[in-house]
Every structure is written in structure tokens, then in C-alpha cells.
Motif scaffolding. Structure first.
Motif, PDB file in Angstrom:
ATOM      1  N   SER A 446       0.817  -1.216   0.000  1.00 37.03           N
ATOM      2  CA  SER A 446       0.000   0.000   0.000  1.00 37.03           C
ATOM      3  C   SER A 446       0.848   1.262   0.000  1.00 37.03           C
ATOM      4  O   SER A 446       0.498   2.257  -0.638  1.00 37.03           O
ATOM      5  N   GLU A 447       1.984   1.259   0.695  1.00 39.78           N
ATOM      6  CA  GLU A 447       2.795   2.479   0.804  1.00 39.78           C
ATOM      7  C   GLU A 447       3.830   2.616  -0.301  1.00 39.78           C
ATOM      8  O   GLU A 447       4.053   3.711  -0.825  1.00 39.78           O
ATOM      9  N   PHE A 448       4.485   1.488  -0.677  1.00 39.30           N
ATOM     10  CA  PHE A 448       5.569   1.567  -1.647  1.00 39.30           C
ATOM     11  C   PHE A 448       5.258   0.837  -2.962  1.00 39.30           C
ATOM     12  O   PHE A 448       6.075   0.858  -3.874  1.00 39.30           O
ATOM     13  N   HIS A 449       4.120   0.171  -3.050  1.00 40.32           N
ATOM     14  CA  HIS A 449       3.721  -0.577  -4.245  1.00 40.32           C
ATOM     15  C   HIS A 449       4.756  -1.640  -4.608  1.00 40.32           C
ATOM     16  O   HIS A 449       5.105  -1.821  -5.782  1.00 40.32           O
ATOM     17  N   VAL A 450       5.233  -2.351  -3.570  1.00 46.47           N
ATOM     18  CA  VAL A 450       6.271  -3.365  -3.757  1.00 46.47           C
ATOM     19  C   VAL A 450       5.881  -4.630  -2.993  1.00 46.47           C
ATOM     20  O   VAL A 450       5.393  -4.556  -1.858  1.00 46.47           O
ATOM     21  N   LEU A 451       6.098  -5.790  -3.629  1.00 50.31           N
ATOM     22  CA  LEU A 451       5.989  -7.080  -2.952  1.00 50.31           C
ATOM     23  C   LEU A 451       7.393  -7.599  -2.682  1.00 50.31           C
ATOM     24  O   LEU A 451       8.268  -7.534  -3.551  1.00 50.31           O
ATOM     25  N   HIS A 452       7.612  -8.109  -1.465  1.00 48.96           N
ATOM     26  CA  HIS A 452       8.906  -8.706  -1.130  1.00 48.96           C
ATOM     27  C   HIS A 452       8.771 -10.221  -1.191  1.00 48.96           C
ATOM     28  O   HIS A 452       7.913 -10.806  -0.540  1.00 48.96           O
ATOM     29  N   GLU A 453       9.624 -10.861  -1.981  1.00 51.30           N
ATOM     30  CA  GLU A 453       9.651 -12.327  -2.074  1.00 51.30           C
ATOM     31  C   GLU A 453      11.000 -12.838  -1.592  1.00 51.30           C
ATOM     32  O   GLU A 453      12.044 -12.247  -1.910  1.00 51.30           O
ATOM     33  N   ARG A 454      10.974 -13.912  -0.836  1.00 54.47           N
ATOM     34  CA  ARG A 454      12.218 -14.519  -0.344  1.00 54.47           C
ATOM     35  C   ARG A 454      12.218 -15.999  -0.712  1.00 54.47           C
ATOM     36  O   ARG A 454      11.254 -16.720  -0.444  1.00 54.47           O
ATOM     37  N   ASP A 455      13.309 -16.427  -1.325  1.00 58.31           N
ATOM     38  CA  ASP A 455      13.504 -17.821  -1.744  1.00 58.31           C
ATOM     39  C   ASP A 455      14.713 -18.347  -0.976  1.00 58.31           C
ATOM     40  O   ASP A 455      15.831 -17.866  -1.162  1.00 58.31           O
ATOM     41  N   ILE A 456      14.494 -19.328  -0.107  1.00 61.48           N
ATOM     42  CA  ILE A 456      15.567 -19.869   0.731  1.00 61.48           C
ATOM     43  C   ILE A 456      15.683 -21.371   0.500  1.00 61.48           C
ATOM     44  O   ILE A 456      14.678 -22.090   0.511  1.00 61.48           O
ATOM     45  N   ARG A 457      16.915 -21.838   0.335  1.00 59.08           N
ATOM     46  CA  ARG A 457      17.154 -23.273   0.168  1.00 59.08           C
ATOM     47  C   ARG A 457      18.305 -23.708   1.071  1.00 59.08           C
ATOM     48  O   ARG A 457      19.378 -23.097   1.060  1.00 59.08           O
ATOM     49  N   LEU A 458      18.062 -24.750   1.862  1.00 62.96           N
ATOM     50  CA  LEU A 458      19.086 -25.338   2.729  1.00 62.96           C
ATOM     51  C   LEU A 458      19.492 -26.683   2.154  1.00 62.96           C
ATOM     52  O   LEU A 458      18.637 -27.548   1.898  1.00 62.96           O
ATOM     53  N   ALA A 459      20.798 -26.864   1.946  1.00 63.01           N
ATOM     54  CA  ALA A 459      21.301 -28.117   1.387  1.00 63.01           C
ATOM     55  C   ALA A 459      21.001 -29.278   2.328  1.00 63.01           C
ATOM     56  O   ALA A 459      20.890 -29.108   3.548  1.00 63.01           O
ATOM     57  N   GLY A 460      20.885 -30.481   1.767  1.00 61.02           N
ATOM     58  CA  GLY A 460      20.548 -31.654   2.556  1.00 61.02           C
ATOM     59  C   GLY A 460      21.555 -31.945   3.652  1.00 61.02           C
ATOM     60  O   GLY A 460      21.179 -32.481   4.701  1.00 61.02           O
ATOM     61  N   ASP A 461      22.833 -31.601   3.434  1.00 62.75           N
ATOM     62  CA  ASP A 461      23.842 -31.846   4.472  1.00 62.75           C
ATOM     63  C   ASP A 461      24.004 -30.656   5.409  1.00 62.75           C
ATOM     64  O   ASP A 461      24.821 -30.697   6.332  1.00 62.75           O
ATOM     65  N   GLY A 462      23.238 -29.589   5.158  1.00 67.01           N
ATOM     66  CA  GLY A 462      23.244 -28.442   6.063  1.00 67.01           C
ATOM     67  C   GLY A 462      24.448 -27.540   5.955  1.00 67.01           C
ATOM     68  O   GLY A 462      24.623 -26.635   6.782  1.00 67.01           O
ATOM     69  N   THR A 463      25.268 -27.685   4.924  1.00 70.55           N
ATOM     70  CA  THR A 463      26.493 -26.886   4.825  1.00 70.55           C
ATOM     71  C   THR A 463      26.345 -25.637   3.969  1.00 70.55           C
ATOM     72  O   THR A 463      27.244 -24.794   3.957  1.00 70.55           O
ATOM     73  N   VAL A 464      25.226 -25.498   3.248  1.00 72.83           N
ATOM     74  CA  VAL A 464      25.017 -24.327   2.387  1.00 72.83           C
ATOM     75  C   VAL A 464      23.589 -23.833   2.558  1.00 72.83           C
ATOM     76  O   VAL A 464      22.639 -24.628   2.496  1.00 72.83           O
ATOM     77  N   LEU A 465      23.463 -22.535   2.763  1.00 79.76           N
ATOM     78  CA  LEU A 465      22.147 -21.894   2.820  1.00 79.76           C
ATOM     79  C   LEU A 465      22.128 -20.802   1.763  1.00 79.76           C
ATOM     80  O   LEU A 465      22.874 -19.820   1.856  1.00 79.76           O
ATOM     81  N   ASP A 466      21.284 -20.981   0.749  1.00 79.87           N
ATOM     82  CA  ASP A 466      21.174 -20.017  -0.343  1.00 79.87           C
ATOM     83  C   ASP A 466      19.880 -19.227  -0.214  1.00 79.87           C
ATOM     84  O   ASP A 466      18.851 -19.769   0.212  1.00 79.87           O
ATOM     85  N   GLY A 467      19.917 -17.952  -0.599  1.00 75.91           N
ATOM     86  CA  GLY A 467      18.720 -17.132  -0.568  1.00 75.91           C
ATOM     87  C   GLY A 467      18.684 -16.130  -1.703  1.00 75.91           C
ATOM     88  O   GLY A 467      19.735 -15.697  -2.198  1.00 75.91           O
ATOM     89  N   ILE A 468      17.476 -15.793  -2.115  1.00 79.46           N
ATOM     90  CA  ILE A 468      17.273 -14.737  -3.107  1.00 79.46           C
ATOM     91  C   ILE A 468      16.136 -13.854  -2.604  1.00 79.46           C
ATOM     92  O   ILE A 468      15.051 -14.352  -2.283  1.00 79.46           O
ATOM     93  N   ASP A 469      16.387 -12.555  -2.502  1.00 80.91           N
ATOM     94  CA  ASP A 469      15.351 -11.596  -2.142  1.00 80.91           C
ATOM     95  C   ASP A 469      14.991 -10.792  -3.386  1.00 80.91           C
ATOM     96  O   ASP A 469      15.870 -10.230  -4.050  1.00 80.91           O
ATOM     97  N   THR A 470      13.695 -10.747  -3.680  1.00 80.17           N
ATOM     98  CA  THR A 470      13.217 -10.077  -4.883  1.00 80.17           C
ATOM     99  C   THR A 470      12.161  -9.044  -4.509  1.00 80.17           C
ATOM    100  O   THR A 470      11.298  -9.309  -3.659  1.00 80.17           O
ATOM    101  N   PHE A 471      12.239  -7.874  -5.164  1.00 82.98           N
ATOM    102  CA  PHE A 471      11.294  -6.788  -4.908  1.00 82.98           C
ATOM    103  C   PHE A 471      10.545  -6.503  -6.210  1.00 82.98           C
ATOM    104  O   PHE A 471      11.125  -6.002  -7.173  1.00 82.98           O
ATOM    105  N   SER A 472       9.259  -6.838  -6.214  1.00 78.54           N
ATOM    106  CA  SER A 472       8.466  -6.729  -7.436  1.00 78.54           C
ATOM    107  C   SER A 472       7.527  -5.537  -7.351  1.00 78.54           C
ATOM    108  O   SER A 472       6.761  -5.410  -6.385  1.00 78.54           O
ATOM    109  N   ALA A 473       7.578  -4.680  -8.349  1.00 77.65           N
ATOM    110  CA  ALA A 473       6.699  -3.505  -8.381  1.00 77.65           C
ATOM    111  C   ALA A 473       5.293  -3.924  -8.793  1.00 77.65           C
ATOM    112  O   ALA A 473       5.110  -4.694  -9.731  1.00 77.65           O
TER     113      ALA A 473
END
Length: 585
Positions: A446-473
Motif C-alpha cells: 500500500s505504501e511503496f507498491h512493492v511485494l517482497h519475495e524470499r527464496d531460501i534453500r538449505l542443502a541436505g547436508d546443512g552446509t550451504v544456505l542459499d537465498g534470493i530476495d526479490t522486490f516486485s513492483a
């Protein structure tokens, strides 16, 4: 004035009207008319004393006997007077005094002096406050006092005469009647559920309750059914609510069994649902994640509660009704807030932390939220509830929720959430390679006309945590609007910029190491504060990635484990201990 502002004003006026209506009803049911009513329904005796699961400290008994009362960070010395005679003392101190939770410390001392002191203090309360006291008769305080008096009644009444016994039971019954008449006007959520628990506990603990017992048990069933969600969470979305409710619900359930009564189905179902979710929120070191009002973890109490869990199975991986997700791989755990703001009536402690996450590896907590300050300070409370105090993205340092400000109604209505994320769609994928969560929220729509999306993936062995943050107008976006993605670090870590400032090295106390990087972006280390520590407020740091919403609408980042724990010959880490001193305000 836009539609959002009109909607918020409408919510405020509805809250004001509800508050006035409830205050009027409470004045009718529990005000001067209640105090003037004759009261002769005194139970003949107490039948059972529900157990107190909370930890006691016998060393406090000597201070209490000496007239030194340290409650809520305030030390008051009574100078030979009864503490219940004192005026102009901090309200939080008075609430703790009148709640009688400290009775467990006197009981732990288990001496003749402590028993005499307990009886004297109960007699003082009945003498000075038994008819009325502005703070001592607040519903939440009455609830805690009833539960405490019941739990410690064998200790209080031992060696007491018949007159004291009669006075004690009479006062207890009067307080229960007060709750029975005012429960509908108590604050919704945990406070009302606790009142129902106190009523049910009293009615099965006192003789001759008859229809009152049936009414109280039915009301407790209603509150449990309404407030405990199908996945075991509480409608407030606060993990702390699970601890508080179970700590009182389990003794009541045991009292039913001891009395040979059938345990109500809602009580059985609620316990069976809440236990797994309590495990759901735990990190490897046993601490609970800091979401929506959860502060430092009372480890002893949590361990005691979990000892009652007969199933003791693995925690669930998702809590869709409560709005949380859990990723596990190897020794790593990721907990994510993927829920909308709770209903306005139970949002008084809720935070603006949608899509925030906490990350731990074994006993090492790595990414955290700032948590909740144990100090009764409105300024710190506002800070802890804001979006920048959470490990998520914030636009223009503005929280994703709007709270009721202090003026003109904040002093009577508190600071509930007026508006916040409504739609938080979540997708989950689990396979042999790991687990992935994709979620978004509309808290900035409502204020900034933006949606925040977060994509998080944890590897099966727990040694890598990947993320992507996306801001969609989703509408016109100001080209000057900037975001900051924050990763608050636990104070037990040592962090430093490496590779010319393009990455961060994180070293744990036991020597385990992780690297953080966000290719193509500038990574900064800034000061932060950890509020939920047993030592008080502690300085820590946060990783921050900044960018313009239109210029860089998507940012990828990664935590990667680079070294395992390495202990020294002494059995301790070669890594120096961090500064344990509390941060001064």
C-alpha cells in the motif's frame, strides 16, 4: 486521505469503542458493586494442590525475609513495613509482588522461618488488599495469584491454625469469583486463557464447587479450542505463549488425573498439538527462535515441559496455520516467519518480522532476530517490534506493519498492529538435495507498491544456505526508494570482512566457520544489538545489503560452511570468548 488511512482510523475507533464497552462491563461485574456484595460461599477445604513447574531460587527467601524485594529490575526495601502497604512503587514491581510467583522461592527454602514468612505475607495481602487494590486486582495478576496460592497451599497452610486456613480459602474463593464474573472483559489471548485455566484449577482443587466446576471446565474447553490452532500454535503467533500456556495447563491436566476425573478432550488435544510445535521452534542449543514476542528462553522450564511429552517425536517441518516453516539439513536448522499479522485483538506483542529467519548450526546460532528486551522500557519495545530488528528486508527503514502510536490512544489501548501483511503465499519443496521455501508478503504494497519475495534453500547436508530476495513492483515506485536486507548475527560469533569487503567470515566459539557472500553487491558489517540475552542487552553486528528497488530488484546471497568445530586440548575452543558484559542503555 487514502483508503489505508481511513481503514486504520476505523480500526482505532472500533478498538476505542470496544475498550470503553469492556471497561464499563468490568466496572459493573468487578467494580464497587462486586466489592459490596456479601460473600459466604466458602469451600470447606482444599482437595489438591496442582504442581508448579517453574524454577525456584531458594536464595531469594533470605532477601524476602529481610524485607528486600527485587522484582522486574527494581529493588525495594520495606524497612520493617509490609510490602503491601507501600505506595508509589513501579507498577511492574507491584504486579510481580501481588502475583505471588516468588512464593516458590520461599517454598524452596523449606524452613520454619520461610513458612512463617509466607503466612505473614499472605495475611498482609488479605488485610491490606483482600477487598481491592488497583494493581493487585488486575485480571492477569489475580490469575497468577490464584495459581500460585493453589500450587503452594500445602506449604502456606502447614502449621497454620484453623482461622488462617478459613481466611485463606475464603480469599481464594473470592478471587475465583471475581475472575468468573470478569473473564469476558479480560484481554483476549493468553491472558483470557490463563484466567480460564485458573478458574478450572481452582474448581477441581476446592471442595463443593458443583456447577461452577462444570462451567469452568466448559469455558476452558472453549478457550483452548478457539486459541490453539490445528498445528499447535497460538492465535497470537508468539512462541512464548506455548511455554506460558503449557506451564499452567500441564499441572491442571495432572490434577484431573489425580482426582480421577476425565480429562476434557480439548485439553488432551491442545497438549498433543502444542508439544511438537514447541520442539519446532527450538534451535540446536535448545533456545527458541525470536519471533513475535519471544525473548530469552527459560531453558529449565522448557526442559521440564518437554519431559511431559510422551511422544517425543521429531518436530514438524511446517506450521501452516501458525505461519512458520522449518528447514533442517545435517546439524543446521532454519526457522522462517511466513505468516500474516495476527488479529488486532491479540497483536499487542506481535512483531513486524514477516519473512525474517533464524539460522543455527549445531549449538551455534548464527543469524537471529534481535528479540525482546527484558527491561520494561517502551522505547526498547518499539525497537524490538520494528522490521529493522529482524533478519529480513526493509524498505526505507519502514516497518512492514503499522502499530498504534502512543498518542492519543496508545496509553489505554497499547500498541496493537493496525495493518500489515495480509497475503503471504508459501511454497515448499523437499527432496534429497535439500529443502526450499519460497514466500512473499504484501506489507509494503500500500505504501511503496512493492511485494517482497524470499527464496531460501538449505542443502541436505546443512552446509550451504542459499537465498534470493526479490522486490516486485505492483504500481508506480519512487526511483529513490531503497531497501536494506539485514542479517543480525548472534553475539557469540566473531565476524570480519574478507576478500576486499565482498564477503564476511563468521567464526563460532567452537571454531566452526561460515562465509557469507552476495555476488555483485556491496556487503557491509554494521553494529546491532541482541536484546534477548540472559546477560542483558549485548552488542553484536549485522550483515547489511543495500540497493535501490528499481535498479537492483533481486539479490542473491549465500552462507557456506568452511570449517568444522575444532576443540583445544583443554576441551574448550581456541576461539576467544566474546565480551559478556551487558550493553548499557
Amino acid at each position: 486521505m487514502n483508503t489505508a488511512s481511513l481503514s486504520e482510523r476505523s480500526r482505532i475507533w472500533r478498538l476505542v469503542a470496544l475498550h470503553i464497552w469492556q471497561r464499563s462491563l468490568k466496572w459493573m461485574h468487578g467494580g464497587p458493586l462486586f466489592r459490596m456484595q456479601p460473600f459466604s460461599a466458602v469451600p470447606a477445604r482444599l482437595l489438591i494442590a496442582p504442581q508448579d513447574l517453574r524454577t525456584a531460587d531458594a536464595t531469594n527467601a533470605a532477601d524476602i525475609y529481610g524485607g528486600r524485594f527485587l522484582f522486574s529490575g527494581h529493588l525495594v526495601e520495606t524497612q520493617g513495613r509490609s510490602p503491601f502497604e507501600l505506595q508509589a512503587v513501579h507498577e511492574d514491581w507491584q504486579r510481580e509482588l501481588h502475583s505471588f510467583g516468588w512464593m516458590r522461592d520461599l517454598r524452596a527454602a523449606d524452613s520454619q522461618i520461610s513458612r512463617q514468612n509466607a503466612r505473614a505475607l499472605v495475611e498482609d495481602w488479605i488485610k491490606f488488599c483482600g477487598r481491592w487494590h488497583d494493581i493487585g486486582w488486575e485480571a492477569s495478576v489475580v490469575t497468577r495469584r490464584i495459581l500460585s496460592w493453589l500450587a503452594h497451599s500445602p506449604f502456606i497452610l502447614q502449621d497454620g491454625d484453623h482461622e488462617f486456613y478459613r481466611s485463606f480459602v475464603r480469599s481464594l474463593a473470592r478471587q475465583v469469583r471475581y475472575l468468573r464474573q470478569t473473564i469476558n472483559e479480560t484481554e483476549d489471548g493468553v491472558e483470557r486463557l490463563h484466567a480460564a485455566l485458573a478458574m478450572a484449577s481452582a474448581c477441581i482443587s476446592m471442595a463443593g464447587q458443583g456447577r461452577f466446576a462444570r462451567q469452568s471446565i466448559r469455558r476452558l474447553d472453549q478457550e483452548l479450542t478457539r486459541q490453539i490452532l490445528p498445528d499447535g500454535g497460538h492465535i497470537s503467533r508468539n512462541p512464548k505463549a506455548l511455554i506460558d500456556i503449557l506451564a499452567d495447563l500441564l499441572p491442571v491436566r495432572q490434577a484431573f488425573v489425580a482426582q480421577g476425573l476425565e480429562v476434557p478432550p480439548a485439553m488432551v488435544q491442545s497438549v498433543d498439538r502444542m508439544m511438537p510445535l514447541l520442539r519446532f521452534f527450538r534451535h540446536g542449543d535448545g533456545a527458541l527462535a525470536h519471533f513475535n514476542g519471544m525473548g530469552s528462553t527459560p531453558s529449565d522450564l522448557v526442559a521440564t515441559i518437554l519431559a511431559y511429552d510422551d511422544a517425543r517425536g521429531a518436530p514438524p517441518q511446517n506450521a501452516p496455520h501458525s505461519g512458520y516453516q522449518r528447514l533442517t539439513g545435517g546439524n543446521s536448522v532454519v526457522l522462517i516467519d511466513t505468516g500474516p499479522a495476527p488479529a488486532i485483538g491479540v497483536s499487542g506483542d506481535a512483531h513486524a518480522g514477516c519473512l525474517s529467519f533464524e539460522f543455527s548450526s549445531g549449538n551455534n546460532r548464527i543469524v537471529v532476530n534481535c528479540g525482546v528486551s527484558p527491561k520494561s522500557n517502551p522505547a526498547w519495545r518499539r525497537v524490538s517490534r520494528s522490521t529493522p530488528a529482524h533478519s529480513t528486508a526493509v524498505i526505507e527503514d519502514t516497518s512492514s506493519c503499522r502499530f498504534l502510536s502512543n498518542r492519543p490512544f496508545g496509553h489505554i489501548l497499547g500498541a496493537p498492529i493496525l495493518s500489515g501483511p495480509v497475503r503471504v503465499p508459501v511454497e515448499r519443496e523437499d527432496d534429497a538435495a535439500g529443502s526450499r521455501i519460497t514466500a512473499s508478503h504484501d506489507g509494503y504494497a500500500s505504501e511503496f507498491h512493492v511485494l517482497h519475495e524470499r527464496d531460501i534453500r538449505l542443502a541436505g547436508d546443512g552446509t550451504v544456505l542459499d537465498g534470493i530476495d526479490t522486490f516486485s513492483a505492483i504500481g508506480p515506485v519512487d526511483s529513490e526508494n531503497r531497501y536494506a536486507i539485514r542479517f543480525h548475527l548472534h553475539p557469540g560469533l566473531r565476524s570480519s570482512l574478507i576478500r576486499g569487503g565482498s564477503a564476511v567470515l563468521l567464526v563460532c566459539r567452537d571454531g566452526e566457520a561460515w562465509e557469507f557472500e552476495a555476488p555483485g553487491t556491496e556487503v557491509m558489517l554494521e553494529e546491532s544489538i541482541y536484546l534477548s540475552d540472559v546477560y542483558g542487552h549485548r552488542k553484536t553486528e549485522q550483515i547489511v545489503i543495500s540497493g535501490a528497488v528499481l535498479e537492483a530488484p533481486s539479490v542473491g546471497w549465500q552462507f557456506r560452511k568452511t570449517a568444522t568445530a575444532k576443540l583445544s586440548r583443554r576441551g574448550t575452543s581456541d576461539f576467544d570468548e566474546p565480551d559478556e558484559l551487558p550493553l548499557e542503555e
